[in-house]
Design a protein around this motif. Structure first.
Motif, PDB file in Angstrom:
ATOM      1  N   LYS A 124      55.434  41.910  31.471  1.00 24.14           N
ATOM      2  CA  LYS A 124      56.092  40.625  31.280  1.00 24.14           C
ATOM      3  C   LYS A 124      55.100  39.524  31.610  1.00 24.14           C
ATOM      4  CE  LYS A 124      60.020  37.855  32.664  1.00 24.14           C
ATOM      5  NZ  LYS A 124      61.267  37.803  33.417  1.00 24.14           N
ATOM      6  N   ALA A 125      54.875  38.630  30.676  1.00 24.84           N
ATOM      7  CA  ALA A 125      53.976  37.507  30.906  1.00 24.84           C
ATOM      8  C   ALA A 125      54.696  36.444  31.717  1.00 24.84           C
ATOM      9  CB  ALA A 125      53.517  36.927  29.577  1.00 24.84           C
ATOM     10  N   MET A 126      54.001  35.887  32.693  1.00 29.77           N
ATOM     11  CA  MET A 126      54.566  34.825  33.518  1.00 29.77           C
ATOM     12  C   MET A 126      53.517  33.734  33.693  1.00 29.77           C
ATOM     13  SD  MET A 126      56.550  37.026  36.415  1.00 29.77           S
ATOM     14  CE  MET A 126      57.869  35.859  36.703  1.00 29.77           C
ATOM     15  N   THR A 127      53.990  32.538  33.941  1.00 26.38           N
ATOM     16  CA  THR A 127      53.107  31.403  34.162  1.00 26.38           C
ATOM     17  C   THR A 127      53.358  30.855  35.557  1.00 26.38           C
ATOM     18  OG1 THR A 127      53.200  30.842  31.820  1.00 26.38           O
ATOM     19  CG2 THR A 127      52.456  29.116  33.318  1.00 26.38           C
ATOM     20  N   ILE A 128      52.294  30.563  36.292  1.00 22.18           N
ATOM     21  CA  ILE A 128      52.445  29.935  37.606  1.00 22.18           C
ATOM     22  C   ILE A 128      51.547  28.702  37.667  1.00 22.18           C
ATOM     23  CG2 ILE A 128      52.999  32.107  38.762  1.00 22.18           C
ATOM     24  CD1 ILE A 128      50.136  32.023  39.942  1.00 22.18           C
ATOM     25  N   ARG A 129      51.929  27.776  38.522  1.00 24.86           N
ATOM     26  CA  ARG A 129      51.099  26.599  38.762  1.00 24.86           C
ATOM     27  C   ARG A 129      50.452  26.755  40.128  1.00 24.86           C
ATOM     28  NH1 ARG A 129      51.625  22.944  34.927  1.00 24.86           N
ATOM     29  NH2 ARG A 129      53.600  22.735  33.843  1.00 24.86           N
ATOM     30  N   LEU A 130      49.161  26.519  40.180  1.00 21.16           N
ATOM     31  CA  LEU A 130      48.410  26.566  41.425  1.00 21.16           C
ATOM     32  C   LEU A 130      47.791  25.205  41.674  1.00 21.16           C
ATOM     33  CD1 LEU A 130      46.414  29.896  40.874  1.00 21.16           C
ATOM     34  CD2 LEU A 130      48.535  29.611  42.150  1.00 21.16           C
ATOM     35  N   SER A 131      47.617  24.897  42.928  1.00 21.91           N
ATOM     36  CA  SER A 131      46.858  23.687  43.239  1.00 21.91           C
ATOM     37  C   SER A 131      45.407  23.946  42.859  1.00 21.91           C
ATOM     38  CB  SER A 131      46.960  23.364  44.732  1.00 21.91           C
ATOM     39  OG  SER A 131      46.255  24.343  45.490  1.00 21.91           O
ATOM     40  N   ALA A 132      44.641  22.903  42.745  1.00 24.56           N
ATOM     41  CA  ALA A 132      43.223  23.062  42.406  1.00 24.56           C
ATOM     42  C   ALA A 132      42.521  23.912  43.463  1.00 24.56           C
ATOM     43  CB  ALA A 132      42.554  21.698  42.273  1.00 24.56           C
ATOM     44  N   ASP A 133      42.873  23.710  44.730  1.00 26.46           N
ATOM     45  CA  ASP A 133      42.259  24.491  45.806  1.00 26.46           C
ATOM     46  C   ASP A 133      42.626  25.969  45.706  1.00 26.46           C
ATOM     47  OD1 ASP A 133      41.038  22.237  46.859  1.00 26.46           O
ATOM     48  OD2 ASP A 133      42.575  21.926  48.400  1.00 26.46           O
ATOM     49  N   GLN A 134      43.894  26.251  45.402  1.00 26.01           N
ATOM     50  CA  GLN A 134      44.313  27.648  45.253  1.00 26.01           C
ATOM     51  C   GLN A 134      43.594  28.314  44.078  1.00 26.01           C
ATOM     52  OE1 GLN A 134      48.535  26.784  44.884  1.00 26.01           O
ATOM     53  NE2 GLN A 134      48.952  27.998  46.726  1.00 26.01           N
ATOM     54  N   ALA A 135      43.506  27.614  42.967  1.00 35.47           N
ATOM     55  CA  ALA A 135      42.841  28.163  41.787  1.00 35.47           C
ATOM     56  C   ALA A 135      41.368  28.444  42.077  1.00 35.47           C
ATOM     57  CB  ALA A 135      42.980  27.206  40.610  1.00 35.47           C
ATOM     58  N   GLU A 136      40.735  27.514  42.761  1.00 34.53           N
ATOM     59  CA  GLU A 136      39.324  27.703  43.094  1.00 34.53           C
ATOM     60  C   GLU A 136      39.136  28.894  44.032  1.00 34.53           C
ATOM     61  OE1 GLU A 136      35.552  25.298  45.085  1.00 34.53           O
ATOM     62  OE2 GLU A 136      37.451  24.250  44.743  1.00 34.53           O
ATOM     63  N   ALA A 137      40.005  29.006  45.035  1.00 38.88           N
ATOM     64  CA  ALA A 137      39.914  30.125  45.975  1.00 38.88           C
ATOM     65  C   ALA A 137      40.145  31.454  45.250  1.00 38.88           C
ATOM     66  CB  ALA A 137      40.924  29.944  47.103  1.00 38.88           C
ATOM     67  N   LEU A 138      41.135  31.482  44.385  1.00 40.22           N
ATOM     68  CA  LEU A 138      41.442  32.693  43.627  1.00 40.22           C
ATOM     69  C   LEU A 138      40.263  33.093  42.741  1.00 40.22           C
ATOM     70  CD1 LEU A 138      43.415  34.871  42.655  1.00 40.22           C
ATOM     71  CD2 LEU A 138      44.335  33.176  41.053  1.00 40.22           C
ATOM     72  N   GLU A 139      39.709  32.141  42.040  1.00 42.64           N
ATOM     73  CA  GLU A 139      38.567  32.427  41.175  1.00 42.64           C
ATOM     74  C   GLU A 139      37.359  32.890  41.982  1.00 42.64           C
ATOM     75  OE1 GLU A 139      38.353  28.713  39.095  1.00 42.64           O
ATOM     76  OE2 GLU A 139      39.849  29.337  37.624  1.00 42.64           O
ATOM     77  N   THR A 140      37.177  32.338  43.154  1.00 36.75           N
ATOM     78  CA  THR A 140      36.071  32.743  44.021  1.00 36.75           C
ATOM     79  C   THR A 140      36.242  34.188  44.467  1.00 36.75           C
ATOM     80  OG1 THR A 140      35.710  30.480  44.795  1.00 36.75           O
ATOM     81  CG2 THR A 140      34.840  32.257  46.176  1.00 36.75           C
ATOM     82  N   VAL A 141      37.448  34.530  44.917  1.00 39.49           N
ATOM     83  CA  VAL A 141      37.723  35.906  45.337  1.00 39.49           C
ATOM     84  C   VAL A 141      37.478  36.865  44.177  1.00 39.49           C
ATOM     85  CG1 VAL A 141      39.543  37.501  46.062  1.00 39.49           C
ATOM     86  CG2 VAL A 141      39.311  35.291  47.187  1.00 39.49           C
ATOM     87  N   ALA A 142      38.012  36.534  43.016  1.00 42.77           N
ATOM     88  CA  ALA A 142      37.859  37.406  41.854  1.00 42.77           C
ATOM     89  C   ALA A 142      36.386  37.577  41.483  1.00 42.77           C
ATOM     90  CB  ALA A 142      38.652  36.838  40.673  1.00 42.77           C
ATOM     91  N   THR A 143      35.636  36.495  41.541  1.00 39.68           N
ATOM     92  CA  THR A 143      34.213  36.556  41.196  1.00 39.68           C
ATOM     93  C   THR A 143      33.446  37.431  42.184  1.00 39.68           C
ATOM     94  OG1 THR A 143      34.287  34.375  40.166  1.00 39.68           O
ATOM     95  CG2 THR A 143      32.118  35.177  40.848  1.00 39.68           C
ATOM     96  N   VAL A 144      33.691  37.215  43.466  1.00 39.97           N
ATOM     97  CA  VAL A 144      32.986  37.998  44.491  1.00 39.97           C
ATOM     98  C   VAL A 144      33.346  39.477  44.383  1.00 39.97           C
ATOM     99  CG1 VAL A 144      32.767  38.381  46.977  1.00 39.97           C
ATOM    100  CG2 VAL A 144      32.698  36.050  46.070  1.00 39.97           C
ATOM    101  N   GLU A 145      34.616  39.762  44.122  1.00 37.02           N
ATOM    102  CA  GLU A 145      35.066  41.148  44.000  1.00 37.02           C
ATOM    103  C   GLU A 145      34.774  41.738  42.623  1.00 37.02           C
ATOM    104  OE1 GLU A 145      39.206  41.274  45.125  1.00 37.02           O
ATOM    105  OE2 GLU A 145      38.721  40.983  47.240  1.00 37.02           O
ATOM    106  N   GLN A 146      34.265  40.919  41.729  1.00 36.65           N
ATOM    107  CA  GLN A 146      33.955  41.322  40.356  1.00 36.65           C
ATOM    108  C   GLN A 146      35.179  41.966  39.692  1.00 36.65           C
ATOM    109  OE1 GLN A 146      30.364  43.695  40.405  1.00 36.65           O
ATOM    110  NE2 GLN A 146      29.132  41.975  41.108  1.00 36.65           N
ATOM    111  N   ARG A 147      36.298  41.254  39.817  1.00 37.37           N
ATOM    112  CA  ARG A 147      37.565  41.704  39.231  1.00 37.37           C
ATOM    113  C   ARG A 147      38.167  40.545  38.451  1.00 37.37           C
ATOM    114  NH1 ARG A 147      40.750  43.409  44.483  1.00 37.37           N
ATOM    115  NH2 ARG A 147      42.446  43.649  43.012  1.00 37.37           N
ATOM    116  N   PRO A 148      38.960  40.837  37.434  1.00 36.79           N
ATOM    117  CA  PRO A 148      39.651  39.757  36.724  1.00 36.79           C
ATOM    118  C   PRO A 148      40.654  39.058  37.651  1.00 36.79           C
ATOM    119  CG  PRO A 148      39.732  41.811  35.468  1.00 36.79           C
ATOM    120  CD  PRO A 148      39.198  42.145  36.836  1.00 36.79           C
ATOM    121  N   VAL A 149      40.842  37.777  37.428  1.00 37.94           N
ATOM    122  CA  VAL A 149      41.801  37.006  38.225  1.00 37.94           C
ATOM    123  C   VAL A 149      43.178  37.648  38.175  1.00 37.94           C
ATOM    124  CG1 VAL A 149      43.013  34.788  38.352  1.00 37.94           C
ATOM    125  CG2 VAL A 149      40.536  34.827  38.046  1.00 37.94           C
ATOM    126  N   ALA A 150      43.605  38.087  36.997  1.00 44.48           N
ATOM    127  CA  ALA A 150      44.932  38.694  36.859  1.00 44.48           C
ATOM    128  C   ALA A 150      45.073  39.932  37.740  1.00 44.48           C
ATOM    129  CB  ALA A 150      45.208  39.045  35.401  1.00 44.48           C
TER     130      ALA A 150
END
Length: 68
Positions: A5-31
């Motif tokens: 099931k596809a879902m949409t969420i809104r993140l603050s800019a800080d949350q999005a940046e933190a999430l993208e950073t974690v995903a990048t460091v872990e070399q995993r897709p954000v999803a």
């Protein structure tokens, strides 16, 4: 197995940046990082006695509502 099931969420800019950073460091897709976080959160709730009590209360109220 249920279909995805596809879902949409809104993140603050800080949350999005933190999430993208974690995903990048872990070399995993954000999803994948999001799905792992949701799974961990749900498991924590399942094992939380207070949550279980609240859930049982809601189930009991719903049953009473249906019996009316």
């Amino acid at each position: 197995m249920k279909p995805s099931k596809a879902m949409t969420i809104r993140l603050s800019a800080d949350q999005a940046e933190a999430l993208e950073t974690v995903a990048t460091v872990e070399q995993r897709p954000v999803a994948e990082v999001i799905r792992a976080a949701i799974t961990a959160h749900v498991e924590n709730r399942r094992n939380d006695p207070h949550f279980q009590d609240e859930l049982r209360g809601r189930i009991d109220r719903a049953k009473k509502f249906l019996q009316r």
